[in-house]
Design a protein around this motif. Structure first.
Motif, mmCIF file in Angstrom:
data_model
loop_
_atom_site.group_PDB
_atom_site.id
_atom_site.type_symbol
_atom_site.label_atom_id
_atom_site.label_comp_id
_atom_site.label_asym_id
_atom_site.label_seq_id
_atom_site.Cartn_x
_atom_site.Cartn_y
_atom_site.Cartn_z
ATOM 1 N N TYR A 110 0.758 -1.210 0.279
ATOM 2 C CA TYR A 110 0.008 -0.008 -0.061
ATOM 3 C C TYR A 110 1.049 1.349 0.132
ATOM 4 O O TYR A 110 0.276 2.436 -0.115
ATOM 5 C CB TYR A 110 -0.993 0.134 1.307
ATOM 6 N N MET A 115 -4.558 5.752 -1.845
ATOM 7 C CA MET A 115 -5.619 5.335 -1.290
ATOM 8 C C MET A 115 -7.017 5.878 -1.040
ATOM 9 O O MET A 115 -6.734 7.100 -0.523
ATOM 10 C CB MET A 115 -5.171 4.470 0.243
ATOM 11 N N ILE A 218 -7.308 0.902 -3.046
ATOM 12 C CA ILE A 218 -6.372 1.199 -4.033
ATOM 13 C C ILE A 218 -6.719 1.069 -5.518
ATOM 14 O O ILE A 218 -6.712 -0.108 -5.634
ATOM 15 C CB ILE A 218 -4.982 0.558 -3.746
#
Length: 337
Positions: A110, A115, A218
């Motif tokens: 991530y 995000m 995402i």
């Protein structure tokens, strides 16, 4: 003679007491820490220690290289006299490099990716107004909190993340966006979470209860380009100046990898390729009409200069397409409905 010998023995005894040789393990990665100021600390195990601890000093004669785990023999000496407030109680000097082992440092999937918030405290969020990126190089978290842009430093340790105080712009927006911003800021600011991922979904869990507090998505590269593809993106900001740039716009054809648009006066065309969050522009050309509007000509010169044979980082935020050169936002395009 005996007196001199006794004094020498006392000096040697003092030196021996103040100085010893230790074994020190050095971890393969550093972590953000605060000494005199914000810094990156090596993580060490001294002697028979079982856990890693931050190392706020330096080791004379030792050159640290990330990605390697070291075992060192180090001479540790206690400082004497008046020790500065910002100095360590001990000095360290490399005696011998015992081992150096290459270690693969995993990067969380991530990190360095946009995000988008999809859930907060069990409530679904569908407008895409809250998003953020965790920069693994600068250890900065930045994005938009619903109305305003924000940034904060963070500390990542395994699956745990600690968010430092957030700073942001102070614009006023519609009541719904402001309420979402207040909820998001109150939930994440100066908090610590446990992070878990499932595919493209990122969960921020409460450290104690293990309940999911924040959920992010995402977007995949194909999803992002599906949104950009074929749409008319009108220039609304360039080199930190927001204004009406007339006919200046850009359009991407994902299938043919062609880019086209208008610089303010003339039409332009060319090719592009992508690599992650970068767009590589090439073979740009344009029509050659004379433009009586000086402002349009100036816009065109700057815009084509930014795009010509350039590699630019990009992101998409709600209804805007943003192009960056390094860390600098150079052009912002708004989706024309």
């Amino acid at each position: 003679m005996k007196t001199r010998l006794l004094m020498l023995m006392m000096v040697l005894s003092t030196i021996s007491f103040a100085q010893k040789t230790i074994t020190m393990m050095i971890k393969e990665n550093t972590v953000p820490c605060v000494g005199v100021g914000p810094m990156d600390c090596m993580q060490v195990k001294e002697g028979k220690a079982k856990t890693w601890s931050n190392f706020y000093s330096s080791i004379e004669g030792f050159k640290y290289e990330p990605g390697y785990q070291y075992k060192l023999s180090v001479i540790k000496t206690k400082r004497t006299g008046n020790i500065p407030a910002d100095a360590s109680t001990y000095t360290y000097r490399l005696k011998k490099l015992l081992s150096k082992k290459k270690v693969k440092v995993p990067v969380a999937t991530y990190l360095n990716k946009k995000m988008i918030l999809t859930q907060i405290n069990g409530k679904d969020v569908t407008d895409g107004k809250v998003y953020m990126t965790l920069d693994n190089t600068t250890h900065q978290m930045f994005g938009k909190s619903g109305c305003n842009r924000f940034n904060a430093s963070y500390k990542l340790s395994g699956n745990n993340i600690e968010i430092n105080p957030m700073m942001g712009t102070l614009m006023a927006c519609d009541p719904e966006s402001m309420k979402l911003e207040q909820d998001f800021t109150a939930t994440i600011d100066k908090k610590e979470f446990e992070i878990h991922t499932t595919g493209n979904t990122v969960h921020f869990k409460d450290i104690k209860t293990k309940n999911v507090v924040l959920k992010f998505n995402i977007p995949t590269e194909s999803e992002i380009w599906s949104f950009i593809d074929g749409k008319k993106w009108k220039l609304i900001q360039m080199d930190h100046t927001g204004m009406d740039y007339g006919k200046a716009m850009i359009r991407f054809d994902v299938k043919s990898k062609k880019v086209s648009g208008n610089g303010g006066c003339n039409n332009f065309f060319g090719s592009f390729t992508t690599k992650g969050n970068e767009i590589i522009f090439s073979a740009l050309g344009s029509t050659k009409m004379a433009c009586p509007d000086g402002n349009a000509t100036s816009t065109e010169i700057k815009m084509l200069s930014h795009l010509s044979n350039a590699t630019l980082r990009f992101d998409v935020a709600e209804q805007t397409l943003n192009l960056y050169k390094g860390e600098q936002l150079i052009m912002m395009f708004g989706l024309e409905r």
